[in-house]
Write a protein that holds these residues in place. Structure first.
Motif, mmCIF file in Angstrom:
data_model
loop_
_atom_site.group_PDB
_atom_site.id
_atom_site.type_symbol
_atom_site.label_atom_id
_atom_site.label_comp_id
_atom_site.label_asym_id
_atom_site.label_seq_id
_atom_site.Cartn_x
_atom_site.Cartn_y
_atom_site.Cartn_z
ATOM 1 N N THR A 1 6.701 -20.899 49.248
ATOM 2 C CA THR A 1 7.506 -21.438 50.354
ATOM 3 C C THR A 1 8.062 -20.286 51.187
ATOM 4 O O THR A 1 8.010 -19.122 50.782
ATOM 5 C CB THR A 1 8.703 -22.243 49.825
ATOM 6 O OG1 THR A 1 9.510 -21.368 49.038
ATOM 7 C CG2 THR A 1 8.256 -23.423 49.000
ATOM 8 N N LEU A 2 8.612 -20.676 52.316
ATOM 9 C CA LEU A 2 9.210 -19.686 53.208
ATOM 10 C C LEU A 2 10.318 -18.910 52.483
ATOM 11 O O LEU A 2 10.385 -17.688 52.540
ATOM 12 C CB LEU A 2 9.775 -20.418 54.429
ATOM 13 C CG LEU A 2 10.319 -19.588 55.561
ATOM 14 C CD1 LEU A 2 9.223 -18.727 56.128
ATOM 15 C CD2 LEU A 2 10.875 -20.488 56.637
ATOM 16 N N GLY A 3 11.169 -19.665 51.791
ATOM 17 C CA GLY A 3 12.270 -19.039 51.068
ATOM 18 C C GLY A 3 11.772 -18.126 49.964
ATOM 19 O O GLY A 3 12.362 -17.091 49.676
ATOM 20 N N GLY A 4 10.672 -18.517 49.329
ATOM 21 C CA GLY A 4 10.110 -17.692 48.266
ATOM 22 C C GLY A 4 9.561 -16.388 48.814
ATOM 23 O O GLY A 4 9.563 -15.364 48.135
ATOM 24 N N MET A 5 9.075 -16.403 50.036
ATOM 25 C CA MET A 5 8.468 -15.203 50.606
ATOM 26 C C MET A 5 9.512 -14.218 51.128
ATOM 27 O O MET A 5 9.512 -13.053 50.758
ATOM 28 C CB MET A 5 7.497 -15.600 51.729
ATOM 29 C CG MET A 5 6.748 -14.427 52.327
ATOM 30 S SD MET A 5 5.727 -13.536 51.149
ATOM 31 C CE MET A 5 4.161 -14.340 51.399
ATOM 32 N N VAL A 6 10.411 -14.686 51.973
ATOM 33 C CA VAL A 6 11.351 -13.732 52.584
ATOM 34 C C VAL A 6 12.728 -13.765 51.934
ATOM 35 O O VAL A 6 13.575 -12.924 52.220
ATOM 36 C CB VAL A 6 11.506 -13.974 54.102
ATOM 37 C CG1 VAL A 6 10.225 -13.629 54.816
ATOM 38 C CG2 VAL A 6 11.930 -15.390 54.404
ATOM 39 N N GLY A 7 12.956 -14.735 51.054
ATOM 40 C CA GLY A 7 14.259 -14.823 50.413
ATOM 41 C C GLY A 7 14.982 -16.058 50.891
ATOM 42 O O GLY A 7 14.722 -16.574 51.968
ATOM 43 N N GLY A 8 15.892 -16.543 50.066
ATOM 44 C CA GLY A 8 16.640 -17.735 50.438
ATOM 45 C C GLY A 8 17.240 -18.375 49.208
ATOM 46 O O GLY A 8 17.377 -17.741 48.163
ATOM 47 N N GLY A 9 17.592 -19.629 49.320
ATOM 48 C CA GLY A 9 18.226 -20.342 48.212
ATOM 49 C C GLY A 9 19.728 -20.201 48.307
ATOM 50 O O GLY A 9 20.267 -19.609 49.235
ATOM 51 N N ARG A 10 20.370 -20.762 47.329
ATOM 52 C CA ARG A 10 21.824 -20.693 47.312
ATOM 53 C C ARG A 10 22.272 -20.480 45.889
ATOM 54 O O ARG A 10 22.054 -21.376 45.083
ATOM 55 C CB ARG A 10 22.382 -22.008 47.861
ATOM 56 C CG ARG A 10 23.796 -21.925 48.314
ATOM 57 C CD ARG A 10 24.251 -23.312 48.690
ATOM 58 N NE ARG A 10 25.678 -23.371 48.633
ATOM 59 C CZ ARG A 10 26.446 -23.419 49.717
ATOM 60 N NH1 ARG A 10 25.911 -23.473 50.885
ATOM 61 N NH2 ARG A 10 27.745 -23.467 49.593
ATOM 62 N N PRO A 11 22.803 -19.356 45.526
ATOM 63 C CA PRO A 11 23.057 -18.177 46.355
ATOM 64 C C PRO A 11 21.763 -17.534 46.845
ATOM 65 O O PRO A 11 20.729 -17.668 46.183
ATOM 66 C CB PRO A 11 23.792 -17.245 45.399
ATOM 67 C CG PRO A 11 23.369 -17.661 44.043
ATOM 68 C CD PRO A 11 23.190 -19.139 44.114
ATOM 69 N N VAL A 12 21.843 -16.815 47.952
ATOM 70 C CA VAL A 12 20.653 -16.243 48.568
ATOM 71 C C VAL A 12 20.081 -15.120 47.702
ATOM 72 O O VAL A 12 20.794 -14.213 47.302
ATOM 73 C CB VAL A 12 20.983 -15.702 49.975
ATOM 74 C CG1 VAL A 12 19.746 -15.130 50.622
ATOM 75 C CG2 VAL A 12 21.553 -16.807 50.840
ATOM 76 N N ARG A 13 18.785 -15.275 47.394
ATOM 77 C CA ARG A 13 18.119 -14.254 46.587
ATOM 78 C C ARG A 13 16.951 -13.667 47.359
ATOM 79 O O ARG A 13 16.356 -14.343 48.184
ATOM 80 C CB ARG A 13 17.547 -14.883 45.309
ATOM 81 C CG ARG A 13 18.584 -15.308 44.335
ATOM 82 C CD ARG A 13 17.928 -15.468 43.001
ATOM 83 N NE ARG A 13 18.660 -16.394 42.174
ATOM 84 C CZ ARG A 13 18.404 -16.552 40.886
ATOM 85 N NH1 ARG A 13 17.429 -15.897 40.327
ATOM 86 N NH2 ARG A 13 19.114 -17.399 40.183
ATOM 87 N N PRO A 14 16.598 -12.407 47.066
ATOM 88 C CA PRO A 14 15.459 -11.809 47.769
ATOM 89 C C PRO A 14 14.148 -12.499 47.398
ATOM 90 O O PRO A 14 14.001 -13.027 46.299
ATOM 91 C CB PRO A 14 15.468 -10.352 47.287
ATOM 92 C CG PRO A 14 16.326 -10.320 46.076
ATOM 93 C CD PRO A 14 17.272 -11.471 46.165
ATOM 94 N N GLY A 15 13.202 -12.495 48.333
ATOM 95 C CA GLY A 15 11.899 -13.110 48.097
ATOM 96 C C GLY A 15 10.834 -12.079 47.775
ATOM 97 O O GLY A 15 11.135 -10.903 47.572
ATOM 98 N N GLU A 16 9.595 -12.538 47.751
ATOM 99 C CA GLU A 16 8.483 -11.671 47.362
ATOM 100 C C GLU A 16 8.342 -10.469 48.301
ATOM 101 O O GLU A 16 8.000 -9.373 47.868
ATOM 102 C CB GLU A 16 7.173 -12.468 47.371
ATOM 103 C CG GLU A 16 7.086 -13.504 46.265
ATOM 104 C CD GLU A 16 6.956 -12.867 44.886
ATOM 105 O OE1 GLU A 16 6.351 -11.795 44.774
ATOM 106 O OE2 GLU A 16 7.466 -13.456 43.924
ATOM 107 N N ALA A 17 8.601 -10.684 49.590
ATOM 108 C CA ALA A 17 8.446 -9.590 50.546
ATOM 109 C C ALA A 17 9.427 -8.462 50.237
ATOM 110 O O ALA A 17 9.152 -7.297 50.521
ATOM 111 C CB ALA A 17 8.664 -10.090 51.971
#
Lengths: 157, 501
Positions: B276-292
Motif C-alpha cells: 500500500t501507499l502507507g507501506g511504501m512511504v510510511g504512514g499509520g497511526r502512530p506514523v511509522r517509516p515505510g519500505e522506501a
C-alpha cells in the motif's frame, strides 16, 4: 444470634480470607426456601458485620445511604475508612461453585466510588479509603461460608 | 512512606525521533487507583494494570492510595508501551520503596510484563540518541542483540531496582563492526558468481552501483532478475559510520532486525507489489517509516514494476528527488530520510515472453502497449540504466560456469567511485554528477558528435540525452578516464534502449 463456631479460617493470601461460620440457628425463623431476598440480604450483612468485628474492624455505619445509593457497611481499620459491599447467595451444597462476590461489577464499583467521595466529603477525620467485598454463601439455616476480599478493587480513571 | 510526588524522564517516538517526556506522579489519600493524564492512547492507559501487577509480583507493596500520573508536555500524543517502566519507577520512588539516588539522571523506557519482567520496545536507537543529547543514562531492557547504548544500563526485571539504579549492569554501545564481522557479512551475502551467463547485466549493475544510477531489468520469467537484484548489496561499499547510524535508527523505530546493519551490510528491501501507499512511504497511526525509508542507504528492489499501484509509484517521486519522505498529518509533518538505490525488474509484456527467441509471445499489441505504459513518467526519469536480461543458455548452466564474482565487481565499483570523487575534487565546484549539465560531464569532441548523432537518429529528448551522458560519465570513471570518449557513449546508449521494442 450467637455464632457457635468459626469452623475454619483459610487465609488465601494477604488480600483474601475464607471463613466457614456455623451456628445453632441463624434466627431466620423459617426454612431458607421461604425467606425473601430482603431477609436473606440482612442476614448476610449481619454475618459480615460479626465477622469483620471479630477481625478487629470498628463498624461506623450500616446501610448508610445518600442520593447515589447505599453502602452496606462502613468501617474503620488502620486509620482508614473501609466500605464493604456484601453479596449473598443461597447454595445447595458447600462445594457448589458460585462466587457471590463476582456480582460486584464495574457499574457497582463506579457507584461505590461516588458514594465514597460523598462520605469523605461529609466528614473530615479520615481521608483514605479502601473497598472490600464480602461474599456469603449460605448453605443452610445454620451454616455459611464467607469470603473477605481486602481492597477488592481500585478506581482508575 | 516516601514523598508526595516524584518525576522521571522518558520519551515518546514521533516519526524517527524520540521526544522527551516527563512522567510526574502525585500521591494522595482518597479513593485508591491510578489516573493517567497527558493524552495517553489505549496502550499507555493500560500501563496501570501492568504496573500494578508487576509491582505486586516483585514483592513491592501496593499502597491503597490514589496516584495521578501526568505525562508532560501534555499536548503531545503519547503512544506505545514504553511508559510502563518510567511510571512504575516514579510510583515506587514516590512510595519510598526504591532508592531515589541517580534516578534523575536516567531516561527510562520499557514495557513491563505482569511478572515484573521488562521487555524491549521499538525505537531503542532513537531513545539512545535522545538520552545522549540530554546527557542522561538510558535505562532499558536488554534487546535481543545484547546491545544497548553507551554507558546505558540494562534493567531486565523490576525487582532489580531495589538495589538502586546505580547497581544495574552497564552495557556497551553497539560496537563498530570488526574485520571478522565484515568478513562474515560478506560470506552471508549471496555472490554474483552464482549468476551464470549474464555478463551484460552484471556490467549494468557495476555501472549503476558506481554512478548511483537507478536500474531497470527487463526480461522473461526465469532469467535471474530477482537473483541479481538480491546480490546488489554485495557490490556496494559497506555502510559508513554515519550511514549505519541513520539506517539503524529507521530500522529500530520500525521494529526491524538490526543484526545485519550492525555488521555494516546495506539494507535490501524487496516489497511485494501489493504494497500500500502507507507501506511504501510510511504512514499509520502512530506514523511509522515505510519500505522506501527502510531502504535508506541501501537498495529498494521493485520486482514486477508494472504491477505496483500507480499511486505507490507516484509516491516514490519525492524520495527519489529529495532523498526524504515528508508526510503531513494533523499533528504536523513527519520527515523520514529515504536515500536508496532503485533496482526494478519487469517483464517485457504481460505473458513475459516478448522478444524471446524460443518462446512465442501471446499478448496483443494493445495489451503490450498498456502494460509498458504503466511504468513511465517520474519514475523512469530516475532510471538511467535499462538492461535486457535474456534467459541464460542452458549449456552454460549445466557446465556450471561461473562469471564475475561479487568481490571483483565490488572492487571495480570502489575504484570507479574513488576516481570519480578525485575527478570532481579537481573542479572548482564539487557538485555531484547528477546536478551537472552535459558540458560539465567532460565529454571529448568525438563523444559529443556521437551523442549528437544518436540523439538525432533516435529522436531523443533532452532528458534522455542527459541520462546517456551521465551513464557514459560513469563508464569513463570505471575506465579511470578524465574525459568521456566515443566508446563510453556508445556503451551508454546500449543501456538506454531495448532492442526488441
Amino acid at each position: 444470634m450467637a455464632i457457635t463456631g468459626v469452623v475454619g479460617i483459610a487465609p488465601m493470601d494477604n488480600d483474601m480470607q475464607e471463613v466457614v461460620l456455623s451456628c445453632e440457628d441463624f434466627g431466620l425463623g423459617k426454612p431458607l426456601a421461604e425467606c425473601g431476598n430482603k431477609q436473606l440480604g440482612r442476614l448476610g450483612e449481619e454475618l459480615a458485620s460479626l465477622y469483620l468485628e471479630s477481625m478487629g474492624m470498628e463498624l461506623l455505619e450500616r446501610n448508610w445511604s445518600c442520593s447515589f445509593g447505599e453502602v452496606d457497611i462502613i468501617g474503620e481499620q488502620d486509620g482508614r475508612l473501609v466500605m464493604v459491599e456484601v453479596k449473598l447467595r443461597v447454595v445447595a451444597r458447600e462445594d457448589f461453585d458460585v462466587a457471590p462476590e463476582l456480582a460486584v461489577d464495574y457499574r457497582k464499583q463506579s457507584r461505590y466510588r461516588k458514594l465514597a467521595l460523598m462520605y469523605l466529603s461529609r466528614q473530615t477525620r479520615l481521608d483514605s479509603i479502601r473497598f472490600d467485598v464480602v461474599g456469603v454463601k449460605l448453605m443452610s439455616e445454620h451454616e455459611a461460608q464467607l469470603r473477605h476480599y481486602v481492597g477488592a478493587y481500585e478506581w482508575d480513571d | 512512606m516516601g514523598r508526595r510526588s516524584f518525576a522521571t524522564h522518558t520519551a515518546v517516538l514521533r516519526g524517527v525521533e524520540a521526544q522527551p517526556v516527563t512522567v510526574e506522579v502525585s500521591v494522595s489519600q482518597h479513593v485508591p487507583g491510578i489516573t493517567i493524564v497527558g493524552m495517553p492512547d489505549a496502550a499507555v492507559s493500560e500501563a496501570r494494570h501492568r504496573v500494578r501487577c508487576a509491582c505486586k509480583a516483585c514483592g513491592y507493596e501496593w499502597p491503597m492510595l490514589h496516584f495521578t500520573v501526568n505525562l508532560s508536555p501534555s499536548e503531545l500524543r503519547k503512544t506505545g508501551t514504553g511508559f510502563d517502566l518510567p511510571i512504575a519507577v516514579a510510583i515506587l520512588a514516590c512510595t519510598g520503596q526504591i532508592p531515589i539516588d541517580g534516578l534523575d539522571d536516567c531516561l527510562f523506557v520499557g514495557e513491563l510484563a505482569l511478572s515484573g519482567e521488562a521487555s524491549v520496545v521499538r525505537g531503542l536507537v532513537a531513545y539512545d540518541m535522545l538520552a545522549q543529547e540530554m546527557g542522561l543514562t538510558l535505562v532499558s531492557p536488554d534487546n535481543a542483540l545484547g546491545a544497548g547504548a553507551k554507558g546505558a544500563r540494562v534493567l531486565s526485571h523490576l525487582a532489580q531496582l531495589r538495589q538502586g539504579v546505580r547497581e544495574l549492569p552497564v552495557s556497551d554501545r553497539w560496537p563498530l563492526p570488526t574485520m571478522g564481522d565484515v568478513e562474515s557479512a560478506t560470506l552471508d551475502q549471496a555472490d554474483f558468481a552464482d549468476v551464470v551467463d549474464q555478463e551484460m547485466a552484471k556490467r549494468a549493475f557495476v555501472i549503476a552501483a558506481a554512478g548511483d544510477h537507478g536500474l531497470l531489468m527487463v526480461g522473461p520469467p526465469g532469467a535471474g532478475k530477482s537473483m541479481m537484484a538480491k546480490r546488489m548489496p554485495s557490490i556496494l561499499a559497506p555502510l559508513g559510520e554515519t550511514e549505519r547510524a541513520e539506517a539503524m535508527l529507521i530500522h529500530s523505530v520500525a521494529g526491524q532486525d538490526l543484526a545485519s546493519l550492525r555488521k555494516g551490510m546495506r539494507p535490501f528491501r524487496a516489497p511485494h507489489h501489493a504494497i500500500t501507499l502507507g507501506g511504501m512511504v510510511g504512514g499509520g497511526r502512530p506514523v511509522r517509516p515505510g519500505e522506501a525509508s527502510l531502504a535508506h542507504r541501501g537498495v529498494l528492489f521493485l520486482d514486477e514494476l508494472p504491477e505496483f499501484g500507480p499511486s505507490v509509484l507516484q509516491a516514490l517521486r519525492q524520495p527519489l528527488e529529495e532523498h526524504e519522505v515528508r508526510l503531513v498529518r494533523v499533528d504536523g509533518t513527519y520527515v523520514f530520510p529515504s536515500d536508496f538505490m532503485l533496482v526494478a525488474a519487469a517483464n517485457p509484456c504481460p505473458c513475459g515472453y516478448l522478444g524471446d527467441p524460443d518462446h512465442p509471445c501471446t499478448c496483443s499489441p494493445v495489451r503490450i502497449q498498456s502494460y509498458q505504459s504503466r511504468i513511465g513518467g517520474p519514475l523512469m526519469d530516475r532510471i538511467d540504466v535499462l538492461v535486457d536480461v535474456a534467459r541464460p543458455s542452458s549449456g552454460r548452466i549445466i557446465a556450471g560456469e561461473r562469471g564475475a564474482s561479487s568481490a571483483q565487481m565490488a572492487e571495480q565499483v570502489r575504484e570507479a567511485r574513488e576516481f570519480a570523487s578525485w575527478r570532481r575534487s579537481k573542479d572548482p565546484d564539487d557538485r555531484p554528477d547528477r546536478a551537472r549539465s552535459v558540458p560539465e560531464l567532460q565529454l571529448d569532441a568525438q563523444a559529443c558528435s556521437t551523442l549528437e548523432g544518436v540523439a538525432s537518429r533516435m529522436g531523443l529528448g533532452g532528458r534522455n540525452i542527459v541520462r546517456i551522458a551521465r551513464v557514459a560519465r560513469t563508464i569513463a570513471d570505471l575506465a579511470k578516464q578524465r574525459e568521456v570518449n566515443r566508446d563510453n557513449v556508445i556503451e551508454a546508449c546500449a543501456f538506454r534502449t531495448r532492442a526488441t521494442l
